[in-house]
Design a protein around this motif. Structure first.
Motif, PDB file in Angstrom:
ATOM      1  N   ILE A  39       0.863  -1.189   0.000  1.00 10.88           N
ATOM      2  CA  ILE A  39       0.000   0.000   0.000  1.00 10.88           C
ATOM      3  C   ILE A  39       0.892   1.229   0.000  1.00 10.88           C
ATOM      4  O   ILE A  39       1.758   1.383   0.854  1.00 10.88           O
ATOM      5  CB  ILE A  39      -0.938   0.027   1.230  1.00 10.88           C
ATOM      6  N   VAL A  40       0.689   2.074  -0.999  1.00 11.50           N
ATOM      7  CA  VAL A  40       1.463   3.312  -1.083  1.00 11.50           C
ATOM      8  C   VAL A  40       0.521   4.472  -0.836  1.00 11.50           C
ATOM      9  O   VAL A  40      -0.528   4.586  -1.476  1.00 11.50           O
ATOM     10  CB  VAL A  40       2.119   3.462  -2.476  1.00 11.50           C
ATOM     11  N   LYS A  41       0.903   5.334   0.098  1.00  7.64           N
ATOM     12  CA  LYS A  41       0.073   6.506   0.386  1.00  7.64           C
ATOM     13  C   LYS A  41       0.720   7.701  -0.298  1.00  7.64           C
ATOM     14  O   LYS A  41       1.915   7.940  -0.151  1.00  7.64           O
ATOM     15  CB  LYS A  41       0.019   6.712   1.900  1.00  7.64           C
ATOM     16  N   GLU A  42      -0.064   8.389  -1.084  1.00  9.70           N
ATOM     17  CA  GLU A  42       0.429   9.635  -1.680  1.00  9.70           C
ATOM     18  C   GLU A  42      -0.720  10.619  -1.728  1.00  9.70           C
ATOM     19  O   GLU A  42      -1.820  10.267  -2.164  1.00  9.70           O
ATOM     20  CB  GLU A  42       0.978   9.392  -3.092  1.00  9.70           C
ATOM     21  N   GLY A  43      -0.499  11.851  -1.273  1.00  6.55           N
ATOM     22  CA  GLY A  43      -1.609  12.790  -1.171  1.00  6.55           C
ATOM     23  C   GLY A  43      -2.656  12.187  -0.260  1.00  6.55           C
ATOM     24  O   GLY A  43      -2.340  11.605   0.778  1.00  6.55           O
ATOM     25  N   LYS A  44      -3.927  12.241  -0.692  1.00 10.43           N
ATOM     26  CA  LYS A  44      -4.985  11.644   0.133  1.00 10.43           C
ATOM     27  C   LYS A  44      -5.390  10.270  -0.405  1.00 10.43           C
ATOM     28  O   LYS A  44      -6.435   9.743  -0.030  1.00 10.43           O
ATOM     29  CB  LYS A  44      -6.194  12.579   0.164  1.00 10.43           C
ATOM     30  N   ALA A  45      -4.583   9.751  -1.308  1.00 12.02           N
ATOM     31  CA  ALA A  45      -4.930   8.449  -1.893  1.00 12.02           C
ATOM     32  C   ALA A  45      -4.080   7.345  -1.279  1.00 12.02           C
ATOM     33  O   ALA A  45      -2.966   7.578  -0.822  1.00 12.02           O
ATOM     34  CB  ALA A  45      -4.699   8.490  -3.400  1.00 12.02           C
ATOM     35  N   GLN A  46      -4.650   6.154  -1.266  1.00  9.00           N
ATOM     36  CA  GLN A  46      -3.881   4.966  -0.877  1.00  9.00           C
ATOM     37  C   GLN A  46      -4.002   3.982  -2.011  1.00  9.00           C
ATOM     38  O   GLN A  46      -5.105   3.592  -2.374  1.00  9.00           O
ATOM     39  CB  GLN A  46      -4.473   4.357   0.386  1.00  9.00           C
ATOM     40  N   ILE A  47      -2.861   3.617  -2.557  1.00  5.35           N
ATOM     41  CA  ILE A  47      -2.892   2.805  -3.773  1.00  5.35           C
ATOM     42  C   ILE A  47      -2.322   1.419  -3.474  1.00  5.35           C
ATOM     43  O   ILE A  47      -1.307   1.279  -2.808  1.00  5.35           O
ATOM     44  CB  ILE A  47      -2.061   3.497  -4.886  1.00  5.35           C
ATOM     45  N   LEU A  48      -3.024   0.425  -3.997  1.00  2.00           N
ATOM     46  CA  LEU A  48      -2.575  -0.955  -3.827  1.00  2.00           C
ATOM     47  C   LEU A  48      -1.701  -1.333  -5.021  1.00  2.00           C
ATOM     48  O   LEU A  48      -2.144  -1.223  -6.171  1.00  2.00           O
ATOM     49  CB  LEU A  48      -3.784  -1.894  -3.788  1.00  2.00           C
ATOM     50  N   PHE A  49      -0.500  -1.758  -4.719  1.00  5.44           N
ATOM     51  CA  PHE A  49       0.388  -2.216  -5.784  1.00  5.44           C
ATOM     52  C   PHE A  49       0.600  -3.704  -5.667  1.00  5.44           C
ATOM     53  O   PHE A  49       1.012  -4.169  -4.592  1.00  5.44           O
ATOM     54  CB  PHE A  49       1.753  -1.528  -5.678  1.00  5.44           C
ATOM     55  N   PRO A  50       0.339  -4.433  -6.729  1.00  3.41           N
ATOM     56  CA  PRO A  50       0.637  -5.853  -6.667  1.00  3.41           C
ATOM     57  C   PRO A  50       2.114  -6.018  -6.317  1.00  3.41           C
ATOM     58  O   PRO A  50       2.959  -5.286  -6.832  1.00  3.41           O
ATOM     59  CB  PRO A  50       0.369  -6.337  -8.093  1.00  3.41           C
ATOM     60  N   LYS A  51       2.420  -6.934  -5.387  1.00  2.96           N
ATOM     61  CA  LYS A  51       3.831  -7.109  -5.005  1.00  2.96           C
ATOM     62  C   LYS A  51       4.673  -7.454  -6.225  1.00  2.96           C
ATOM     63  O   LYS A  51       5.805  -7.060  -6.349  1.00  2.96           O
ATOM     64  CB  LYS A  51       3.947  -8.155  -3.897  1.00  2.96           C
TER      65      LYS A  51
END
Ligand SMILES: C[S@@+](CC[C@H](N)C(=O)[O-])C[C@H]1O[C@@H](n2cnc3c(N)ncnc32)[C@H](O)[C@@H]1O
Ligand SMILES: [Zn+2]
Length: 553
Positions: A39-51
């Motif tokens: 999970i990467v948090k940037e700004g107000k978003a949280q993005i799921l990145f496949p490992k």
């Protein structure tokens, strides 16, 4: 509702350690195995990145995204809300409030209206940040060509609970935009953030953007746009050649992208007004306002130039491709504008300073790179609305620094020179910027720093004045000890041949007026130089730069 065909991509989630959320591709509560993702948090978003990384993400581009959020907010405040209130004919939508500075500002009270297209979206991070962080958004289309990317966009829309605002779409960006055009679907904001050049997407975007809409354009192909090795490719993609082997090549990169946008827009009777044009790390990013205006399209010719730059000493001379003259009509009521062909060339076959050969750059855009009102509004939002939000806007300080420099750039002087380079040609010690500024100011010229390169100056002074000022920063230099075959020696020895003669001094400058006493201009440069802001970024991380496309295997 999105009128374009919405190509749904089935997202399936499974596993033991399940987090459950609804997917836009189905109303059912599908689940995903959170262990499969970072999970990467940037700004107000949280993005799921496949490992196992299959979709593009470059953390260094947070500056680009933080800045883009702030610029869309500024566009909304300055231009977008006006379009919307004019359209709804309801001035009641605007309410006065006071800023921290005490200045009054209109607050928008109308309904959400902004339609945004992120045509090349990858993970959806940018679109999701726009949904979380920009007020008055009605709808955002996050589009990508790749099924893995669209799956990721869909997953992240759900994870961030923004499916009421962000819709994902799988299409070639051009197919989507042309279909939108056919269906008369327009966007207020179009963000084009491709791998490499933006060229293939420009025509479609210009035809799909609403009146006074904001286009945000990235090009990362700086090897072509600002390098030495591919002039033919630069011409093929951008319709012009960069300032090959010159330190101001980063500004020519911006002017070439603006040239591409303006030349393309003119075909559709549109003009492109640069609001902010930045050379950043390994890419350029321009923010432009697009408007239909056959009258303004007439300025394109005189706003386009070629540049002769000396391959030895680096002096440059700009040649507009057309002439626009204005005079008062007989009844003094009307300005009469005449468009005609330009006169040239502005230089002889060999450089009069050093005898070097000229190289030709351009055609490229010759006008201002930024709109001051816009830059000031971006800075205001960054300072006031994003205050105490450094966790969200991690690059806030850098935005402040870079835009403060951009705001202070003089607007009618293409390119910049580096006193370091000029002094090394003349075999002199490098003078402080304030001393060079004092000298140029004493001769009646203006100058400023540039966001594009540290320790460099933009000036409206001709090269005669630049050489003269720099040479006299060290007047006692004994030129008899210099290498007679060196360029610096040639320039200093020949100076009397090209310095303005008495009769020409009113047109150019009067050398006898040169002084290095502090003056208004040197004070301005020194004040900006001493400001405690992040003016130029150190390399942000090890091995930073454009990221390669992810490996799909
Ligand atoms: C540089 S990435 C976008 C990064 C993203 N805007 C961000 O801020 O993280 C470029 C994306 O464009 C997509 N792409 C490339 N060509 C495309 C096309 N013709 N139509 C739509 N998407 C395309 C790629 O699959 C890739 O995901
Ligand atoms: Zn020269």
């Amino acid at each position: 509702m999105l009128r374009a065909a919405f190509n749904k991509v089935k997202t399936t989630f499974s596993g033991n350690n399940n987090t459950s959320f609804p997917s836009s591709s189905s109303d059912s509560n599908e689940t995903l195995n959170i262990d499969d993702y970072n999970i990467v948090k940037e700004g107000k978003a949280q993005i799921l990145f496949p490992k196992k990384e299959t979709v593009f993400y470059n953390p260094i581009q947070q500056f680009n995204r933080d800045l883009s959020v702030t610029c869309i907010k500024a566009w909304d405040n300055l231009y977008g809300q006006k379009i919307n209130t004019n359209n709804s004919r309801s001035k009641k939508n605007r309410k006065r409030r006071k800023l921290d500075t005490g200045e009054p500002i209109d607050t928008f009270k109308g309904s959400n209206y902004i339609r945004i297209l992120e045509a090349l979206s990858a993970t959806g991070l940018r679109a999701i940040r726009y949904a979380h962080e920009i007020p008055h958004v009605k709808e955002i289309i996050a589009n990508d060509l790749l099924p893995a990317a669209v799956e990721s966009i869909d997953r992240n829309i759900q994870y961030n609970k923004v499916s009421h605002l962000v819709k994902c779409n799988m299409d070639d960006a051009n197919v989507l935009m042309y279909r939108n055009k056919a269906e008369k679907v327009k966007y207020h904001v179009i963000d084009l953030d491709p791998y490499g050049t933006v060229t293939p997407f420009v025509d479609a975007a210009l035809q799909t953007i609403d009146e006074d809409g904001l286009m945000l354009v990235t090009c990362t192909d700086l090897a072509v746009l600002a390098g030495n090795g591919y002039p033919e490719k630069c011409f093929a993609l951008y319709g012009g050649v960069n300032l090959v082997s010159h330190e101001a090549t980063h500004e020519s990169a911006l002017r070439l992208v603006l040239n591409l946008l303006n030349q393309s827009a003119a075909k559709y009777k549109k003009t492109v007004e640069p609001l902010l044009s930045l050379s950043i790390d390994f890419y350029v990013r321009v923010f432009v306002k697009v408007k239909t205006s056959p009258i303004l399209v007439k300025d394109l010719q005189s706003n386009t130039m070629i540049t002769y730059h000396c391959s030895q000493c680096g002096s440059y001379h700009n040649q507009p491709l057309g002439r626009k003259t204005e005079r008062e009509g007989k009844k003094k009521l009307k300005q009469i504008i005449k468009y005609s062909v330009a006169q040239g060339p502005p230089v002889d076959q060999k450089c009069k300073f050093c005898g070097g050969t000229y190289h030709l750059a351009g055609p490229m855009y010759a006008g201002p790179l930024h709109n001051k009102e816009f830059v000031e509004e971006v800075l205001r939002i960054n300072k006031e609305e994003h205050r105490d939000m450094d966790d969200t806007y991690g690059t806030r300080k850098r935005i402040e620094g870079m835009l403060t420099l951009a705001k202070n750039e003089i607007s009618d002087a293409p390119f910049y020179f580096s006193p370091n380079v000029v002094s090394s040609i003349l075999k002199l010690q490098v003078p402080p910027l304030r001393k060079v500024a004092a000298g140029l100011g004493s001769l009646g010229y203006d100058c400023s720093m540039t966001h594009a390169q540290p320790s460099s100056l933009k000036t409206d002074a001709p090269w005669e004045a630049i050489w003269y000022v720099l040479r006299h920063c060290e007047p006692d230099k004994d030129i008899s000890k210099m290498n007679e075959r060196g360029i610096g020696y040639q320039i200093i020895r020949n100076m009397n041949n090209w310095l303005p003669k008495e009769s020409n001094r009113t047109k150019l400058f009067d050398p006898s007026k040169l002084s290095f006493e502090e003056n208004e201009l040197s004070g301005k440069i020194e004040k900006l130089r001493k400001l405690k802001i992040v003016k130029y970024q150190e390399n942000p991380t090890k091995n930073w730069g454009p990221k390669a496309r992810p490996n799909s295997s």
